[in-house]
Design a protein around this motif. Structure first.
Motif, PDB file in Angstrom:
ATOM      1  N   TYR A 128       2.882 -10.806   9.084  1.00  0.00           N
ATOM      2  CA  TYR A 128       2.457  -9.891  10.011  1.00  0.00           C
ATOM      3  C   TYR A 128       2.739  -8.557   9.565  1.00  0.00           C
ATOM      4  N   LEU A 129       1.885  -7.520   9.698  1.00  0.00           N
ATOM      5  CA  LEU A 129       1.788  -6.229   9.167  1.00  0.00           C
ATOM      6  C   LEU A 129       2.423  -5.139  10.100  1.00  0.00           C
ATOM      7  N   LEU A 130       3.178  -4.428   9.923  1.00  0.00           N
ATOM      8  CA  LEU A 130       3.606  -3.182  10.614  1.00  0.00           C
ATOM      9  C   LEU A 130       3.669  -1.775   9.789  1.00  0.00           C
ATOM     10  N   GLN A 131       3.285  -0.929  10.580  1.00  0.00           N
ATOM     11  CA  GLN A 131       3.091   0.458  10.066  1.00  0.00           C
ATOM     12  C   GLN A 131       4.366   0.843   9.807  1.00  0.00           C
ATOM     13  N   ALA A 132       4.513   1.225   8.562  1.00  0.00           N
ATOM     14  CA  ALA A 132       5.920   1.902   8.287  1.00  0.00           C
ATOM     15  C   ALA A 132       6.240   3.166   9.035  1.00  0.00           C
ATOM     16  N   GLN A 133       7.395   3.121   9.711  1.00  0.00           N
ATOM     17  CA  GLN A 133       8.013   4.449  10.503  1.00  0.00           C
ATOM     18  C   GLN A 133       9.478   4.435  10.361  1.00  0.00           C
ATOM     19  N   SER A 134       9.942   5.163  10.640  1.00  0.00           N
ATOM     20  CA  SER A 134      11.434   5.696  10.564  1.00  0.00           C
ATOM     21  C   SER A 134      12.026   4.751  12.119  1.00  0.00           C
ATOM     22  N   VAL A 174       0.864  -1.277  -0.127  1.00  0.00           N
ATOM     23  CA  VAL A 174       0.033   0.131   0.068  1.00  0.00           C
ATOM     24  C   VAL A 174       0.745   1.179   0.239  1.00  0.00           C
ATOM     25  N   GLY A 175       1.677   1.340  -1.114  1.00  0.00           N
ATOM     26  CA  GLY A 175       2.548   2.568  -1.394  1.00  0.00           C
ATOM     27  C   GLY A 175       3.439   2.494  -0.228  1.00  0.00           C
ATOM     28  N   ASP A 176       4.129   1.642   0.244  1.00  0.00           N
ATOM     29  CA  ASP A 176       5.104   1.743   1.442  1.00  0.00           C
ATOM     30  C   ASP A 176       4.358   2.341   2.717  1.00  0.00           C
ATOM     31  N   GLN A 177       3.305   1.914   2.902  1.00  0.00           N
ATOM     32  CA  GLN A 177       2.742   2.448   4.240  1.00  0.00           C
ATOM     33  C   GLN A 177       2.837   1.164   5.329  1.00  0.00           C
ATOM     34  N   PHE A 178       2.907  -0.033   4.748  1.00  0.00           N
ATOM     35  CA  PHE A 178       3.169  -0.973   5.603  1.00  0.00           C
ATOM     36  C   PHE A 178       4.360  -1.821   5.221  1.00  0.00           C
ATOM     37  N   ILE A 179       4.702  -2.501   6.348  1.00  0.00           N
ATOM     38  CA  ILE A 179       5.768  -3.503   5.938  1.00  0.00           C
ATOM     39  C   ILE A 179       5.233  -4.728   6.158  1.00  0.00           C
ATOM     40  N   MET A 180       5.446  -5.922   5.339  1.00  0.00           N
ATOM     41  CA  MET A 180       4.759  -7.191   5.636  1.00  0.00           C
ATOM     42  C   MET A 180       5.958  -8.098   6.067  1.00  0.00           C
ATOM     43  N   LEU A 181       5.604  -8.391   7.282  1.00  0.00           N
ATOM     44  CA  LEU A 181       6.775  -9.580   7.616  1.00  0.00           C
ATOM     45  C   LEU A 181       6.365 -11.047   7.272  1.00  0.00           C
ATOM     46  N   SER A 182       7.159 -11.592   6.433  1.00  0.00           N
ATOM     47  CA  SER A 182       6.564 -12.944   5.939  1.00  0.00           C
ATOM     48  C   SER A 182       7.632 -13.918   6.452  1.00  0.00           C
ATOM     49  N   CYS A 183       7.384 -14.967   6.919  1.00  0.00           N
ATOM     50  CA  CYS A 183       7.952 -16.268   7.080  1.00  0.00           C
ATOM     51  C   CYS A 183       7.669 -17.605   6.510  1.00  0.00           C
ATOM     52  N   GLU A 184       8.201 -18.429   6.017  1.00  0.00           N
ATOM     53  CA  GLU A 184       7.831 -19.615   5.446  1.00  0.00           C
ATOM     54  C   GLU A 184       8.790 -20.672   5.961  1.00  0.00           C
ATOM     55  N   TRP A 185       8.337 -22.015   6.216  1.00  0.00           N
ATOM     56  CA  TRP A 185       9.140 -23.035   6.539  1.00  0.00           C
ATOM     57  C   TRP A 185       8.328 -24.067   5.532  1.00  0.00           C
ATOM     58  N   PRO A 186       8.816 -24.307   4.446  1.00  0.00           N
ATOM     59  CA  PRO A 186       7.946 -25.187   3.474  1.00  0.00           C
ATOM     60  C   PRO A 186       8.422 -26.617   3.630  1.00  0.00           C
ATOM     61  N   GLY A 187       7.656 -27.553   2.892  1.00  0.00           N
ATOM     62  CA  GLY A 187       8.090 -29.122   3.028  1.00  0.00           C
ATOM     63  C   GLY A 187       7.419 -29.976   3.813  1.00  0.00           C
TER      64      GLY A 187
END
Length: 777
Positions: free
Chosen positions: A465-471, A426-439
């Motif tokens: 998990y979504l984080l609000q982007a901030q410095s 969303v225009g760099d308003q949020f940072i999506m933390l993604s984690c995967e452990w496939p298999g």
């Protein structure tokens, strides 16, 4: 003799007279030895139409025999036959007895008639001891009459079930006593003897359907036995309540079932005489007539109530029966299995929806059986101690399927450890933390942690998990904690949020007018995803559609290609900008577009520098460095030199020219260049510079290996090289004079303006040295 005749009946007298005629003088000696009529007579039986022989049983041969007959109920004795041994006579009336003849003293009657029934008297005359003896024998003949063929008469040949029927066995003749017997033969079974029925009448009261069939009577007496023809008793009944059968046979709770696309036969049978007429109805609509209704390929639309109506046209009666037929069909495809992780175990899911009736699902595991349920079944299972690769099977069963259908789940540990990454949304308003452990199966459970504090709820891989982007997020570390039922210690991955950092390939790029320039920058660090872009000298964003510019994204690198470099439009400072959700950074690159002279005075206002030729180009230090030497010729001013190189891989096109060295002092004639790849073939060229004016590029050369230092070879080759160089120099000057547009800088600015070169030039005179390097063969 006359006295003798007086004491006897006329027949005896006749016999005595016959005797006297045959034996004169014997009258006085006659004696009578007769059996009296009071004696008991012998009884003899004969059968009408057959023969019988009446024997007098004499001793010595008689002189004469006389047979007489008295019918039953009469006292009149009538002569039948007489014989004296030599001749015999049968009375004509004896035909009423049959065909009568004498055989010795016996009376033979053939084709015996009933008129022979009565008493026979046999009289014989015997001579014995000179005396005449008379004997008498009384016989009673009974003529037996065979029974005639009996006939059965039915009081009602086609009675309705429930009424009374009498069957009578009639015989025209036959000597009594008569014996009767009855036989019954049904259309479907063997003939049976009706025990205990020895009367000429058979009473069927009431008559029922079991009495239907042929009836035959037998009559017997002492002579013979005869049977009648069968008389058919057609009992009218029915119809009974119809019985419906279904093939193939499948019983359901409310009737019958059959499989979809199967051939189904519905049969109706109602006991009736005459046979019933059948009509089929489905849900009150007539669909067929006849005892059998065939469904060639059953479908779900054939489900319904089927009624069979049976009708007896003779009695005009009817009955009916209704059954439910349900068409079964299995669920589509196969059961689907899934496994979900839970705290300390797994949840096994099996689903096979659809079908009718619903399929029964049953779980089986390596340590026993699980639950059973229709359509969907769930099994919560503790995974403690389960080995890797444990198999669980879900068995689906349906009445229409001959064998169960299976789906299986194999539990596997996920390999390795979790992998973390970030995505801006969303225009760099949020940072999506993604984690995967496939298999793994089930997938691993993942949780995001921020300084040991759980972010959100645990979820199966992948976890987001979504984080609000901030410095202030820059420099923060986040951990993804992973767990699996089959795996002991948990695994994790970490990521650090960083603002982007850039590096440019060269902060200053020089290119000749009209050639290509390549500007490169790379993302060194920073939380991805980061956006790279180039800004032009006027700070405008450069895109693929911007005329004269081409962007080449290559992962974390973004190269800018400037085509047909123009000093008026392309010269200046370019900025490479990197942006992510945590911030941005930029790096500048100065692009110099060197003007190439089009005449003796360049468009930039500076005279053209002299031309340059490469005199020596050799490798050094395992081909990681080259030693470049050059010389200048022709008039012109210069303020320095610019060396360019390009790399090419064998079999591919050459790359773009890059600056290898710039701002070389004007008095220099050699330069050592390093940083080369021994596996790459390089080409070099050199240009003389007069401020921002570039002379004509030198010839393109590739480096060679250094020669051996052998004087004779060098000296021998030097003479030849000087001669070749002199001729080459003359040819170059001659060509430049004839083609000034090809080598524009071979003329001086003074020659173009017509002024004196000594007066126009303010630079020091240039000495031209031609160096020839010879390499021995």
């Amino acid at each position: 003799m006359v006295g003798l005749c007086a004491h006897h009946r006329p027949f005896r007298c006749q016999l005595l007279m016959l005797f006297c005629l045959l034996h004169p003088g014997a009258s006085d000696q006659a004696r009578s030895t007769s059996s009296t009529p009071g004696e008991k007579a012998l009884s003899i039986q004969g059968v009408r139409g057959s023969s019988v022989e009446l024997d007098c049983r004499p001793g010595p041969a008689p002189v004469a025999v006389l047979w007489s007959f008295t019918p039953l109920g009469s006292l009149v004795l009538q002569p039948v036959a007489v014989t004296n041994g030599a001749s015999s006579r049968v009375e004509s009336w004896a035909k009423a007895l049959g065909v009568v003849s004498l055989r010795n003293s016996s009376l033979v009657i053939e084709e015996l008639r009933e008129g022979a029934r009565g008493h026979f008297l046999c009289q014989t005359l015997l001579v014995s001891g000179g005396q005449i003896h008379t004997t008498y024998l009384y016989l009673t003949l009974a003529v037996l009459v065979p029974v005639s063929k009996p006939r059965v008469h039915l009081s009602d040949p086609s009675p309705i079930e429930g009424v009374s029927v009498v069957a009578t066995c009639a015989v025209r003749e036959g000597t009594e006593p008569l014996t009767f017997s009855w036989h019954h033969h049904t259309p479907q079974g063997p003939e049976e003897f009706l025990v205990g029925l020895s009367e000429p009448r058979l009473q069927l009261d009431p008559v029922n359907r079991t009495h239907l069939g042929w009836y035959r009577c037998s009559v017997s007496n002492a002579v013979n036995q005869l049977s009648s023809d069968g008389a058919f008793l057609n009992v009218i009944y029915g119809p009974d309540k119809p019985v419906i059968t279904v093939e193939p046979l499948g019983f359901a709770e409310d009737g019958f079932w059959a499989s979809e696309r199967e051939e189904v036969t519905l049969s109706c049978q109602a006991a009736s005489n005459p046979p019933s007429h059948y009509v089929w109805f489905r849900d009150d609509a007539q669909v067929h007539t006849g005892p059998t209704y065939l469904i060639a390929s059953a479908s779900r639309t054939h489900t319904g109530l089927y009624t069979c109506l049976a009708h007896n046209s003779h009695l005009d009666t009817h009955t009916q029966t209704t059954v439910q037929l349900t068409i079964y069909y299995p669920p589509k495809g196969r059961p689907s299995c899934a496994v979900l992780p839970t705290l300390g175990g797994v949840t096994l899911l099996c689903s096979w929806p659809g079908g009718f009736p619903k399929a029964q699902l049953h779980w089986e595991g390596p340590q026993g059986n699980g639950p059973t349920a229709p359509s969907n079944v769930t099994w919560s299972y503790t995974a403690t101690g389960l080995p890797n690769g444990s198999i669980f099977s879900c068995m689906g069963q349906h009445p229409t399927l001959a064998t169960p259908v299976l789906c299986t789940v194999t539990l596997w540990e996920p390999p390795g450890s979790p992998t973390c990454w970030t995505t801006a949304t969303v225009g760099d308003q949020f940072i999506m933390l993604s984690c995967e452990w496939p298999g793994g199966d089930p997938p691993a459970m993942l949780s995001w942690l921020d300084r040991q504090q759980t972010l959100g709820d645990p979820s199966s891989s992948p976890a987001v998990y979504l984080l609000q982007a901030q410095s202030d997020l820059a420099g923060r570390e986040f951990t993804c904690q992973g767990s699996h039922p089959l795996k002991g210690p948990s695994s994790h991955c970490q990521l650090r949020l960083e603002a982007p950092q850039l590096a440019v390939a060269e902060p200053r790029v020089s290119v000749l007018e009209g050639e290509e320039a390549w500007l490169g920058c790379a993302l060194q660090q920073g939380t991805p995803p980061a956006q790279l872009l180039w800004l032009g000298p006027q700070q405008q964003p450069l895109e693929q559609s911007t005329y004269g510019f081409v962007l080449h994204p290559e992962g974390t690198h973004l190269r800018l290609q400037v085509r047909d470099a123009d000093p008026a439009h392309h010269r200046g400072t370019y900025q490479c900008v990197a942006r992510n959700a945590l911030g941005n950074s930029s790096q500048s690159v100065l692009l110099e577009v060197l003007s190439e002279c089009k005449g003796c005075v360049c468009s930039c206002g500076y005279p053209a520098p002299p031309n340059v030729t490469i005199s020596r180009l050799t490798y050094r230090r395992q081909r990681r460095e080259v030693q470049l030497q050059w010389a200048i010729y022709g008039p012109g001013n210069l303020t320095g030199f610019l060396v360019q190189q390009r790399a090419s891989v064998p079999g591919s096109e050459a790359g773009a020219w890059e600056v290898a060295a710039r701002d070389i002092e004007p008095e220099s004639r050699d330069r050592r260049l390093g940083g080369l790849d021994p596996g790459v073939l390089y080409a070099f060229r050199i240009l003389a510079m007069n401020h921002h004016t570039a002379g004509h590029p030198s010839e393109v050369k590739t480096p060679v290996d250094p020669a051996f230092s052998v004087y004779p070879a060098v000296l021998g080759a030097a003479g030849t090289g000087m001669a070749v160089a002199l001729v080459a120099s003359l040819l170059v000057f001659q060509y430049a004079a004839r083609h000034p547009h090809t080598l524009p800088c071979t003329e001086t600015a003074a020659a173009t303006s017509g002024s004196d070169p000594a007066q126009e030039s303010t630079d020091a005179p240039v000495n031209v040295t031609i160096t020839v390097t010879a390499t021995p063969e």
